[in-house]
Scaffold this active site. Structure first.
Site: not given
Length: 449
Positions: A304, A382, A348, A273, A258, A131
């Site tokens: 979420d 995201y 995700r 979040r 975020e 990241d």
């Protein structure tokens, strides 16, 4: 004919030919000069029109994005853009990115993204699952285009970022530096105007989506502190790139990361979040003086990931499967709410939009509309909100829009890299369709074999 006569005859012929050639050249030059004079005259006549046009463009180039209108009434979501950057990147020069987001001025919409200082299908893409690195930068390109070195402009050095337009210039916020002392650099029209130092020395971070502007002021939310426990959260008000006011939220047992923020009737709403203990999303709304309210979306349609199956909601954090999370968004309409979420409850993957007409305040799990965006068999990631102001659309309301990141590569796929493409949709009060708009790239790439 004797030799002298031959020489004289040949010389005379050459002289005649030379004179004729010279006359032709002179005529050609005169013709070119006349033609050039005519063209120049025409250009001079057109110059006042051209200058007038430029002056008119400059006159309308600077406005104030008021943000005082309400969100447009909508019944569904129309597809707005798809950049196909991973598919194109198998053969083209495309950046390795994550955390793309979209923001619009009164003239254009742009995709912002955090690069890894590398291109797809290249050796420097190795290890880009990380990241935070000194190589990450915020860049932008026209919406719908694959981000490449040829169409992208540098914005800031950053591993966490936000950006928005106040009607005059772009404001960018780029956070970089060590985890225990990062600094946010604010730029206005590309010039550094202010900085914000980490106040808890624990990974200062911001929205990864657009900030929100109202009446010439722009607003953002930042977090500093643990990702799995009580942290510190601040709202910042900025004018022309300088912080003019900030407030720290009094939010015990809340966790904000975020945030996806948007203007609505002169105020700002942010849906965020909870990475600590909530499988529903926390929100904060505030006016231009930073007077704020906080809460969680009450709906039993949980937003979420990971999350439990839909059930009975809560206006506080819903703790089952509450740890960890993913950036997301929702749009409030009175007591109702449009919820964007992954289709899967534990990975995700997939994406859908759900209209819960009582979900902002009610705790049941009933809803009236569901629109498919990405099939559960395809990767998502995201997601976040952006808006189109009336100054761009010509409408008398603020159009709500959202984007979805389609993550590919590590850690779920057998590649040496992690990157993503994106899709976006905007709210309309007309016909729409549910379908699946996946990333669609065939992996692995040559570099992965």
């Amino acid at each position: 004919m004797n030799p002298n006569q031959k020489i004289i005859a040949i010389g005379s012929i050459c002289m005649v030919i030379g004179i004729v050639s010279l006359m032709l050249q002179i005529g050609n030059m005169i013709s070119i000069w006349i033609s050039h004079s005519i063209q120049t005259g025409n250009q001079r006549q057109a110059e006042p029109i051209s200058n007038t046009k430029v002056l008119n463009e400059k006159a309308v180039a600077s406005v104030t994005l008021a943000g005082n209108s309400s969100l447009c009434p909508i019944s569904g979501w129309a597809v707005h853009s798809k950049d196909n950057s991973i598919r194109i990147g198998s053969k083209g020069d495309v950046f390795v990115i994550r955390e793309p987001f979209i923001s619009c001025s009164h003239l254009e919409c742009r995709t912002f993204f955090l690069t890894q200082g590398a291109l797809l299908n290249d050796k420097h893409s190795n290890g880009t699952v990380k990241d935070r690195s000194p190589h990450r930068t915020l860049m932008s390109c026209p919406v719908g285009e694959a981000p490449s070195p040829y169409n992208s402009r540098f914005e800031s050095v950053a591993w966490s970022a936000s950006a928005c337009h106040d009607g005059t210039s772009w404001l960018t916020i780029g956070i970089s530096g060590p985890d225990n002392g990062a600094v946010a650099v604010l730029k206005y029209n590309g010039i550094i105007t202010d900085t914000i130092k980490s106040w808890r020395n624990n990974i200062l971070r911001t929205q990864e989506s657009e900030c929100a502007c109202v009446n010439g002021s722009c607003f953002t939310v930042m977090t500093d502190g643990p990702s799995n426990g009580q942290a510190s959260y601040k709202i910042f008000k900025m004018e022309k790139g300088k912080v003019v006011k900030s407030v720290e939220l009094d939010a015990p047992n809340y966790h904000y990361e975020e945030c996806s923020c948007y203007p609505d009737a002169g105020e700002i709403t942010c849906v965020c979040r909870d990475n600590w203990h909530g499988s529903n999303r926390p929100w904060v709304s505030f006016n231009q003086n930073l007077e704020y309210q906080i809460g969680y979306i009450c709906s039993g349609v949980f937003g979420d990931n990971p999350r439990p199956n839909d059930g009975t909601g809560s206006c506080g954090p819903v703790s089952p499967n509450g740890a960890y999370g993913v950036k997301g968004f929702s749009f409030k309409y009175g007591n109702g709410v449009w919820i964007g979420r992954t289709k899967s409850t534990n990975s995700r993957s997939g994406f859908e939009m759900i209209w819960d007409p009582n979900g902002w305040t009610g705790t049941d799990s009933s809803f009236s509309v569901k629109q498919d965006i990405v099939a559960i068999t395809d990767w998502s990631g995201y997601s976040g909100s952006f808006v189109q102001h009336p100054e761009l659309t010509g409408l008398d309301c603020i159009r709500p829009c959202f984007w979805v990141e389609l993550i590919r590569g590590r850690p779920k796929e057998s590649t040496i890299w992690t990157s993503g493409s994106s899709i976006s949709f905007c709210g309309v009060d007309s016909d729409t369709v549910g379908w699946s708009w996946p990333d669609g790239a065939e992996l692995p790439f040559t570099i992965d074999k």
